[in-house]
Every structure is written in structure tokens, then in C-alpha cells.
Design a protein around this motif. Structure first.
Motif, short mmCIF file in Angstrom:
data_model
loop_
_atom_site.label_atom_id
_atom_site.label_comp_id
_atom_site.label_asym_id
_atom_site.label_seq_id
_atom_site.Cartn_x
_atom_site.Cartn_y
_atom_site.Cartn_z
N GLU A 285 0.81 -1.22 0.00
CA GLU A 285 0.00 0.00 0.00
C GLU A 285 0.84 1.28 0.00
OE1 GLU A 285 -0.74 -0.39 4.80
OE2 GLU A 285 -2.25 -1.06 3.38
N THR B 17 3.38 1.72 -2.10
CA THR B 17 3.93 1.89 -3.44
C THR B 17 3.25 3.08 -4.13
OG1 THR B 17 4.27 -0.50 -3.60
CG2 THR B 17 4.38 0.76 -5.65
N TYR C 244 1.58 5.48 -6.77
CA TYR C 244 0.81 5.23 -7.98
C TYR C 244 1.67 5.43 -9.22
CZ TYR C 244 -2.55 5.80 -11.72
OH TYR C 244 -3.22 5.68 -12.90
N SER C 245 2.53 6.44 -9.22
CA SER C 245 3.37 6.71 -10.39
C SER C 245 4.30 5.54 -10.70
CB SER C 245 4.18 8.00 -10.20
OG SER C 245 5.02 7.87 -9.07
N LEU D 153 3.64 2.28 -9.94
CA LEU D 153 2.79 1.23 -10.50
C LEU D 153 2.44 1.52 -11.96
CD1 LEU D 153 0.36 0.51 -7.55
CD2 LEU D 153 2.25 -0.91 -8.37
N LYS D 154 2.11 2.77 -12.25
CA LYS D 154 1.76 3.16 -13.61
C LYS D 154 2.94 2.92 -14.55
CE LYS D 154 -0.29 6.98 -16.13
NZ LYS D 154 -0.75 8.35 -16.08
#
Length: 66
Positions: free
Chosen positions: A36, A38, A40-41, A43-44
Motif C-alpha cells: 500500500e 507503493t 501510484y506513479s 505502478l503506472k
């Protein structure tokens, strides 16, 4: 924005791995494991790099940090 985000270095590593798979004519899959925290950028970028490298079945597994 609908702009694809990816990492050139990660793309190269994933593409190289994809070429090494024993059955190149099958749809390759990839499981991305994150927690949780990590961003978002990140992961993207990982998902975009994998898609660009030819992985078609992408699964994201998020684990809860205790």
C-alpha cells in the motif's frame, strides 16, 4: 491525461525476459506485487512498461503492510 508512462530500462528488461520465454506464441502474463506504500506513479510506470514489452495479462496484487 491518457499519456502512457513507462521506464525505458524496465521495458528493456521485461522485453528481454519476454523473448526468453519458452512459448513465444502464447499470451504472456505478469504478476506485479506491491504494498500500500507503493506510489501510484511507480505502478503506472511498471504496468506501462510491461504492456509496451508485450505482456498482455497483467495482474496487480496489493498486500497490506502490518
Amino acid at each position: 491525461s491518457g499519456e502512457e508512462t513507462y521506464s525505458p530500462a524496465l521495458y528493456e528488461a521485461l522485453f528481454s525476459e519476454r523473448k526468453r520465454q519458452p512459448t513465444p506464441n502464447t499470451d504472456p502474463d505478469l504478476v506485479v506485487l506491491a504494498d500500500e506504500r507503493t506510489p501510484y506513479s511507480t505502478l503506472k510506470s511498471v504496468m506501462g512498461s510491461a504492456a509496451r514489452a508485450g505482456f498482455v495479462d497483467l495482474q496487480l496484487v496489493v498486500v497490506e503492510v502490518d
